[in-house]
Design an enzyme around this catalytic site. Structure first.
Site, short mmCIF file in Angstrom:
data_model
loop_
_atom_site.label_atom_id
_atom_site.label_comp_id
_atom_site.label_asym_id
_atom_site.label_seq_id
_atom_site.Cartn_x
_atom_site.Cartn_y
_atom_site.Cartn_z
N ASN B 69 0.82 -1.20 0.00
CA ASN B 69 0.00 0.00 0.00
C ASN B 69 0.85 1.25 0.00
OD1 ASN B 69 -0.24 1.81 2.60
ND2 ASN B 69 0.13 -0.28 3.33
N ASN B 128 5.15 7.77 14.07
CA ASN B 128 5.27 7.12 12.75
C ASN B 128 6.39 7.80 11.98
OD1 ASN B 128 4.99 6.08 10.23
ND2 ASN B 128 2.93 6.86 9.86
N CYS B 131 8.01 8.75 7.21
CA CYS B 131 7.53 9.92 6.47
C CYS B 131 8.71 10.52 5.74
CB CYS B 131 7.02 10.99 7.44
SG CYS B 131 5.69 10.48 8.51
N LYS B 166 7.87 4.07 16.27
CA LYS B 166 7.63 2.96 15.32
C LYS B 166 8.74 2.97 14.28
CE LYS B 166 4.01 1.01 12.34
NZ LYS B 166 2.58 1.09 12.02
N ASN B 193 7.26 -1.40 10.82
CA ASN B 193 6.32 -0.92 9.80
C ASN B 193 6.33 -1.89 8.61
OD1 ASN B 193 4.66 0.87 8.27
ND2 ASN B 193 5.52 2.58 9.41
N THR B 194 5.79 -1.45 7.47
CA THR B 194 5.79 -2.28 6.25
C THR B 194 7.17 -2.27 5.60
OG1 THR B 194 5.09 -0.38 4.96
CG2 THR B 194 3.35 -1.81 5.79
N GLY B 245 2.34 -8.95 10.12
CA GLY B 245 1.79 -10.16 9.51
C GLY B 245 1.01 -11.09 10.40
N THR B 267 -3.03 -5.65 8.51
CA THR B 267 -3.70 -6.11 7.29
C THR B 267 -4.91 -6.99 7.57
OG1 THR B 267 -1.56 -6.04 6.21
CG2 THR B 267 -3.28 -7.32 5.11
#
Lengths: 247, 304
Positions: B69, B128, B131, B166, B193-194, B245, B267
């Site tokens: 995403n 977060n 960025c 994070k 994170n991803t 996950g 997810t």
């Protein structure tokens, strides 16, 4: 909106790549035409649930139908479901089409986009509106309207257009719409047709399609650009006034 | 048997170790499916100082055992959030809310925290860091030790509430970057994170996501993130919230076994919308089956 385990009542192959899947879901609550459900395929290998318009509702039996084309792994798996198998369904989701009484309405579909408009046609007929269905397809072998008894049951007229004889050309669609002079047009399945409707003076709505994540308005994946900034297809739509969309 | 699922992270008491990953769950939109009062915590969508409209679509694509995403931190901005959303969240009286803070410069993170400081419903901040840092030509802050340090310090200076940083998973040395965050004042870490990823279409020869690259999440990443959590809890004395996950109670328990104090579900909230409640129930069942009265007795008991 409910998350329910449904059981497959039927899985009809209506054309080589097209299926109608019947799902016994019990009480999903009231369903507006244009609303959709998401269906879980296997949840690990194919993570995302697949969104589908609700094609038809059999209220007394608690059964709904979805109508889809096999285009990838997910729809392939759904096309292979057998009667009695369990499927996780979330729905009904999103906001449906505005309904009008006693008007002339055109349902303008491309391909299996017809699936998003059928329940609407059914409702409009019940509201004493005149329903003209203009259904466009690549070829005769993909014609989902001509011998479709459900579509015929609510349509005062069914006009079928094909690419192979060029009757589906935008200019011909424009000509047909101007001949009918509808009070309202509803469309699904083609950005080209949405662009055409933005040029014409008729009130028009589209059931928009975009890649989706959660389908309930949380993840903000299915953004669509509108005059009021990005809106979410799953939550603010899927139905939008074509004039609000920026394509 | 009376079960104790409660955990504590940097003084923040959680009734159980299950929460959502930021941006994957909204207590208002999921209201008919999940009671947020039952969750360990609720992490809100990341907030920036000013509204952000996010990236053009497509923003999401499925891959084998996961999704990629690139939403672009679409949010209404902190001021509008406090005015409109916070009053709606107040009805969830038993819920523990964690604000997620984002920014395009280290200073913006601090300003967002400053704006949120007066909002009593937030018990902690998750930072977060994934960025673009505009002061460094848009380099992803999460990949840059210096930026992590600056952001953590800037935020730390504005609040006494727990600060959870994070981290991104795809860094050369997760322990080194985790240590930078801890030394700069982080009370806890979310790992992770991803993973940066790319999906292309052969026919059009174009990337599928409008933003070209995106972040991979879902069951595909679980063993990789599990390794990261293992490395960090082994090396540092800092509470870790694991995120990566998780699809089941067993996945969540694996992270707890390795040493995470709590877990985030991301997810899977799109797939089984009531999954977090199911996972809490599954953890309870495991505890009964294994004769574990207090989940804290189980956390970090990996035998190596």
């Amino acid at each position: 909106m409910k998350l329910v385990e449904c059981s497959v009542t039927h899985n009809l192959r209506v054309r080589p790549e097209y299926h109608i899947l019947g799902l016994e879901c019990g009480e999903l609550g009231s369903i507006e035409p244009g609303q959709f459900i998401t269906v879980s395929v296997d949840s690990v290998e194919m993570v995302l649930r697949r969104p589908f318009s609700i094609y038809r509702v059999f209220e007394n039996r608690g059964v709904i139908e979805i109508f889809f084309k096999v285009v990838g792994k997910g729809t392939k798996a759904l096309s292979e479901l057998k009667e009695g198998m369990a499927v996780s369904v979330l729905g009904p989701l999103g906001k449906g089409f505005p309904l009008y009484e006693g008007v002339t309405a055109v349902l303008l579909s491309r391909g299996v986009g017809l699936a998003s408009l059928a329940l609407l046609g059914d409702k409009l007929k019940g509201l004493k509106s005149r329903v003209v269905t203009i259904a466009s397809f690549k070829g005769r072998d993909a014609d989902l309207a001509s011998d479709n008894e459900y579509v015929k049951s609510f349509s005062d007229e069914v006009i079928v257009l094909y690419d192979e004889d060029r009757s589906s050309d935008v200019e011909n669609v424009r000509y047909l719409l101007n001949k009918v002079k509808p009070d309202v047009v509803y469309t699904c399945g083609s950005k080209r047709l949405v662009r055409l409707l933005k040029e014409l003076p008729y009130e028009a709505y589209v059931a928009w399609e975009e890649r989706m994540g959660c389908a309930v308005g949380a993840c903000r994946s299915c953004a669509v650009r509108t005059v009021a900034g990005y809106k979410l297809t799953c939550y603010d739509g899927p139905v939008f006034n074509v004039r609000d969309l920026i394509l | 048997m009376e079960l104790d699922l409660s955990v504590e992270i940097a003084g923040l008491k959680l009734k159980n170790p299950v929460m959502n990953a930021s941006g994957t769950y909204d207590p208002l939109r999921y209201e008919s499916l999940v009671d947020p009062n039952l969750l360990g915590a609720v992490v809100l969508k990341s907030l920036t100082l000013n509204p952000r409209e996010g990236n053009p679509p497509p923003r999401i694509v499925e891959v084998a055992c996961g999704i990629v995403n690139s939403i672009g931190i679409q949010n209404e901005g902190v001021e509008e959030f406090i005015k409109v959303k916070v009053p709606l969240l107040r009805k969830f009286k038993e819920a523990t809310f964690i604000a997620s803070v984002a920014g395009l410069t280290p200073n913006e993170f601090a300003e967002v925290v400053e704006a949120l400081e007066g909002v009593d419903i937030f018990k902690a901040y998750e930072i977060n860091t994934s960025c673009p840092n505009l002061e460094k030509g848009g380099v992803n802050c999460a990949l840059d030790e210096r930026c992590i340090q600056q952001v953590t310090k800037a935020v730390r200076g504005k609040t006494n509430k727990p600060v959870i940083v994070k981290l991104a998973p795809d860094v050369t040395d997760i322990v080194a970057i985790a240590k930078v965050a801890v030394d700069a004042g982080a009370d806890a870490l979310t790992i992770a994170n991803t993973y940066r990823a790319l999906v292309v279409d052969l026919k059009s020869r174009k990337p599928i996501l409008h933003n070209v690259t995106g972040g991979l999440s879902g069951p595909a990443i679980k063993p990789i993130t599990l390794r990261l959590v293992y490395e960090v809890v082994k090396a540092l004395d800092v509470p870790v919230i694991a995120s990566g996950g998780i699809t089941s109670a067993n996945d969540a328990l694996e992270y707890l076994l390795v040493g995470a104090k709590a877990v985030q579900i991301g997810t899977m909230n799109f797939v089984r919308h009531d999954i977090m409640i199911k996972i809490i129930e599954g953890i309870k069942k495991f505890m009964v089956d294994e004769g574990i009265k207090d989940i804290k007795e189980f956390i970090g008991t990996l035998r190596t």
